[in-house]
Design a protein around this motif. Structure first.
Motif, PDB file in Angstrom:
ATOM      1  N   ALA A   1       8.157   7.226   0.701  1.00 42.00           N
ATOM      2  CA  ALA A   1       8.581   6.023  -0.006  1.00 42.00           C
ATOM      3  C   ALA A   1       9.543   5.248   0.883  1.00 42.00           C
ATOM      4  N   ARG A   2       9.595   3.943   0.664  1.00 46.68           N
ATOM      5  CA  ARG A   2      10.544   3.144   1.434  1.00 46.68           C
ATOM      6  C   ARG A   2      11.978   3.541   1.105  1.00 46.68           C
ATOM      7  N   ILE A   3      12.236   3.860  -0.160  1.00 47.73           N
ATOM      8  CA  ILE A   3      13.571   4.268  -0.587  1.00 47.73           C
ATOM      9  C   ILE A   3      13.432   5.436  -1.546  1.00 47.73           C
ATOM     10  N   VAL A   4      14.293   6.425  -1.384  1.00 49.08           N
ATOM     11  CA  VAL A   4      14.387   7.541  -2.321  1.00 49.08           C
ATOM     12  C   VAL A   4      15.726   7.418  -3.051  1.00 49.08           C
ATOM     13  N   ILE A   5      15.689   7.514  -4.369  1.00 52.32           N
ATOM     14  CA  ILE A   5      16.923   7.616  -5.160  1.00 52.32           C
ATOM     15  C   ILE A   5      17.049   9.058  -5.627  1.00 52.32           C
ATOM     16  N   GLY A   6      18.099   9.712  -5.197  1.00 51.90           N
ATOM     17  CA  GLY A   6      18.358  11.090  -5.600  1.00 51.90           C
ATOM     18  C   GLY A   6      19.188  11.110  -6.878  1.00 51.90           C
ATOM     19  N   ALA A   7      18.557  11.479  -7.981  1.00 53.78           N
ATOM     20  CA  ALA A   7      19.246  11.606  -9.268  1.00 53.78           C
ATOM     21  C   ALA A   7      18.954  12.991  -9.825  1.00 53.78           C
ATOM     22  N   ASP A   8      18.957  13.965  -8.924  1.00 53.95           N
ATOM     23  CA  ASP A   8      18.493  15.310  -9.264  1.00 53.95           C
ATOM     24  C   ASP A   8      19.621  16.265  -9.624  1.00 53.95           C
ATOM     25  N   GLY A   9      20.713  15.722 -10.155  1.00 50.73           N
ATOM     26  CA  GLY A   9      21.689  16.563 -10.815  1.00 50.73           C
ATOM     27  C   GLY A   9      22.814  17.084  -9.956  1.00 50.73           C
ATOM     28  N   ARG A  10      23.630  17.908 -10.629  1.00 53.94           N
ATOM     29  CA  ARG A  10      24.863  18.418 -10.041  1.00 53.94           C
ATOM     30  C   ARG A  10      24.625  19.182  -8.749  1.00 53.94           C
ATOM     31  N   HIS A  11      23.582  19.997  -8.701  1.00 56.14           N
ATOM     32  CA  HIS A  11      23.252  20.700  -7.456  1.00 56.14           C
ATOM     33  C   HIS A  11      22.029  20.028  -6.851  1.00 56.14           C
TER      34      HIS A  11
ATOM     35  N   GLY B   1      15.830  11.916  12.767  1.00 56.20           N
ATOM     36  CA  GLY B   1      16.734  12.490  11.787  1.00 56.20           C
ATOM     37  C   GLY B   1      17.717  11.515  11.182  1.00 56.20           C
ATOM     38  N   ALA B   2      17.518  10.217  11.421  1.00 57.79           N
ATOM     39  CA  ALA B   2      18.499   9.229  10.984  1.00 57.79           C
ATOM     40  C   ALA B   2      18.162   8.581   9.658  1.00 57.79           C
ATOM     41  N   ARG B   3      16.938   8.820   9.145  1.00 63.07           N
ATOM     42  CA  ARG B   3      16.539   8.131   7.919  1.00 63.07           C
ATOM     43  C   ARG B   3      15.660   9.033   7.059  1.00 63.07           C
ATOM     44  N   VAL B   4      15.877   8.957   5.741  1.00 69.74           N
ATOM     45  CA  VAL B   4      15.022   9.655   4.795  1.00 69.74           C
ATOM     46  C   VAL B   4      13.764   8.818   4.585  1.00 69.74           C
ATOM     47  N   MET B   5      12.607   9.463   4.732  1.00 69.59           N
ATOM     48  CA  MET B   5      11.320   8.769   4.610  1.00 69.59           C
ATOM     49  C   MET B   5      10.567   9.149   3.338  1.00 69.59           C
ATOM     50  N   GLY B   6      11.104  10.109   2.594  1.00 63.97           N
ATOM     51  CA  GLY B   6      10.443  10.604   1.397  1.00 63.97           C
ATOM     52  C   GLY B   6      10.937  11.998   1.103  1.00 63.97           C
ATOM     53  N   VAL B   7      10.134  12.794   0.397  1.00 65.28           N
ATOM     54  CA  VAL B   7      10.528  14.164   0.066  1.00 65.28           C
ATOM     55  C   VAL B   7       9.328  15.088   0.208  1.00 65.28           C
ATOM     56  N   ARG B   8       9.626  16.340   0.428  1.00 64.61           N
ATOM     57  CA  ARG B   8       8.602  17.383   0.405  1.00 64.61           C
ATOM     58  C   ARG B   8       8.653  18.050  -0.961  1.00 64.61           C
ATOM     59  N   VAL B   9       7.512  18.133  -1.631  1.00 66.80           N
ATOM     60  CA  VAL B   9       7.495  18.626  -3.001  1.00 66.80           C
ATOM     61  C   VAL B   9       6.481  19.745  -3.156  1.00 66.80           C
ATOM     62  N   ALA B  10       6.692  20.526  -4.213  1.00 68.22           N
ATOM     63  CA  ALA B  10       5.732  21.539  -4.631  1.00 68.22           C
ATOM     64  C   ALA B  10       5.315  21.214  -6.054  1.00 68.22           C
ATOM     65  N   ALA B  11       4.022  21.091  -6.262  1.00 64.89           N
ATOM     66  CA  ALA B  11       3.489  20.808  -7.593  1.00 64.89           C
ATOM     67  C   ALA B  11       2.110  21.425  -7.698  1.00 64.89           C
TER      68      ALA B  11
ATOM     69  N   SER C   1       0.811  -1.212   0.000  1.00 63.05           N
ATOM     70  CA  SER C   1       0.000   0.000   0.000  1.00 63.05           C
ATOM     71  C   SER C   1       0.846   1.265   0.000  1.00 63.05           C
ATOM     72  N   HIS C   2       2.166   1.126  -0.102  1.00 62.11           N
ATOM     73  CA  HIS C   2       3.066   2.277  -0.063  1.00 62.11           C
ATOM     74  C   HIS C   2       3.931   2.300  -1.313  1.00 62.11           C
ATOM     75  N   LEU C   3       4.390   3.507  -1.674  1.00 58.73           N
ATOM     76  CA  LEU C   3       5.339   3.651  -2.762  1.00 58.73           C
ATOM     77  C   LEU C   3       6.657   3.031  -2.329  1.00 58.73           C
ATOM     78  N   GLU C   4       7.186   2.160  -3.158  1.00 58.73           N
ATOM     79  CA  GLU C   4       8.415   1.466  -2.765  1.00 58.73           C
ATOM     80  C   GLU C   4       9.655   2.308  -3.059  1.00 58.73           C
ATOM     81  N   VAL C   5       9.765   2.832  -4.264  1.00 63.23           N
ATOM     82  CA  VAL C   5      10.924   3.653  -4.614  1.00 63.23           C
ATOM     83  C   VAL C   5      10.451   4.919  -5.305  1.00 63.23           C
ATOM     84  N   LEU C   6      10.945   6.053  -4.813  1.00 66.56           N
ATOM     85  CA  LEU C   6      10.714   7.350  -5.447  1.00 66.56           C
ATOM     86  C   LEU C   6      12.046   7.811  -6.015  1.00 66.56           C
ATOM     87  N   ILE C   7      12.074   8.120  -7.297  1.00 62.81           N
ATOM     88  CA  ILE C   7      13.288   8.610  -7.941  1.00 62.81           C
ATOM     89  C   ILE C   7      13.111  10.088  -8.258  1.00 62.81           C
TER      90      ILE C   7
END
Length: 403
Positions: free
Chosen positions: A159-169, A140-150, A10-16
């Protein structure tokens, strides 16, 4: 095939976060394994992106093995080797082995094609999503997801796991103290597309000069990517540069390029990127895995940045699969795997950056290479990941591990 347990269904497994090559490749691998994966990006695709616009032979071979390269090969132009020039007229041509080539394709097309493959594999994609920062556990020991604006609204995505592929900065890597700009070198890239550049071939070009270097790559539709890299010292100084004149001045001051570009015209605005070097402190933390430029960005003078992105996306996806199966954080294992895969290339890149930063060193290297071509040709094969294209990349990696 990855099997979901009842608690995760029932949860998002991976957020990229980030739909460039690293994020899309990771999404392809995960979606094909049966993982519920969502890919978000602040942009709408297709979108332009400053890049050298070439996939070296090793990177293209990786996409072949992922079965996502047919559209890329159809759209791009073959790259059969490299031309490297230096001060004083030094010029060396390195051809790839028969049957081995890279491809020249704009990042706008490449990224769109890879994103389409990710969606075709089963990944969800949401554009125009701005990630404000990581969502942390109470301790503060684990990433649980992200805060977004849309759509003018802000909300949390867990998400259970976040993959950060959001570039140089990377907003994620910088906010968590996992990345920082390198003190040296402080180089900036200025790129644009030109029509009418003369004497282009199926070879990529790297023109090393005492004040930096210029990359030239013919791309589809009769255009040529011209990218000038210069040492500028600081962000403040870079902001004061008249960006529209940087490439024109570099061409006008270079006898080789000036003649070839005499009738050329710039058909796009000049895009600026910098500072180029970003140091990675770690490849993630519990709940977060990093890929692509978010895991560390190096000066792209060896032309293998896309190889790092593609393989880095694969490694992050493999680590995510392992974490979903075991419940154990895989960020340290990912860091170890990245060192094993990329360590030799990183060392070569650092050496070349140091060389280009020294006008005296460039002059000495040019004088030697004008009489002794073998080292530069070997470097062209190494930078092009020809061993990976041959299918001998694992042998190279094992040899590196024994050093």
């Amino acid at each position: 095939m990855f099997r979901r347990d009842s608690q995760s269904s029932s949860h998002l497994e991976v957020l990229i976060v980030g739909a460039g090559p690293a994020g899309s490749v990771a999404a392809v691998v995960l979606a094909r394994a049966g993982v519920r994966v969502r890919l978000v990006d602040r942009a709408r695709f297709p979108r332009p992106k400053l890049c050298g616009d070439t996939l070296n032979p090793g990177a293209l071979a990786m996409l072949d093995r992922l079965r996502v390269s047919s559209g890329i090969r159809a759209r791009g132009l073959p790259v059969t080797g490299m031309v490297v020039t230096g001060p004083g007229g030094a010029r060396i041509v390195g051809n790839y082995d028969p049957g081995i080539s890279g491809v020249a394709i704009t990042r706008q097309d490449l990224d769109m094609l890879l994103l389409e493959e990710a969606v075709r594999a089963g990944a969800e994609f949401e554009p125009s999503v701005v990630v404000r920062g990581p969502l942390m556990a109470a301790d503060g020991a684990r990433v649980m997801g992200v805060r977004v604006a849309a759509s003018a609204q802000q909300h949390d995505v867990r998400a259970r796991i976040v993959i950060g592929a959001d570039g140089r900065h990377s907003r994620l890597a910088f906010n968590l103290g996992l990345a920082r700009y390198a003190e040296q070198p402080r180089r900036w890239a200025f790129g644009a597309y030109y029509a009418g550049v003369q004497d282009t071939t199926s070879h990529g070009e790297m023109h090393i000069r005492e004040d930096g270097y210029v990359g030239v790559a013919p791309v589809p539709d009769g255009l040529t990517n011209v990218c000038v890299v210069r040492e500028l010292g600081s962000v403040v100084r870079a902001q004061r540069v008249e960006v529209d004149s940087v490439i024109e001045r570099a061409i006008a001051s270079d006898p080789l390029l000036r003649e070839r570009c005499a009738r050329a015209r710039r058909v796009t605005p000049v895009t600026v990127l910098g500072p180029l070097a970003v140091e990675s402190i770690a490849a993630g933390m519990p709940g977060l895995l990093l890929a692509g430029d978010a895991a560390g960005f190096i000066d792209p003078m060896t032309g293998d940045g896309l190889r790092f992105a593609i393989r880095g996306g694969q490694l992050a996806a493999a680590a995510a699969l392992r974490e979903l199966e075991t419940g154990y954080s895989m960020h340290r294992e990912l860091c170890s795997r990245r060192r094993h895969e990329f360590g030799a290339k990183w060392r070569i890149n650092r050496a070349l950056r140091a060389l280009v930063a020294s006008p005296r060193g460039v002059g000495i290297a040019a004088a030697i290479s004008s009489h002794w071509h073998a080292p530069v040709r070997a470097l062209i094969a190494l930078a092009g990941d020809v061993a990976v294209a041959r299918g001998t990349g694992r042998m190279f990696a094992r040899a590196e591990a024994r050093e």
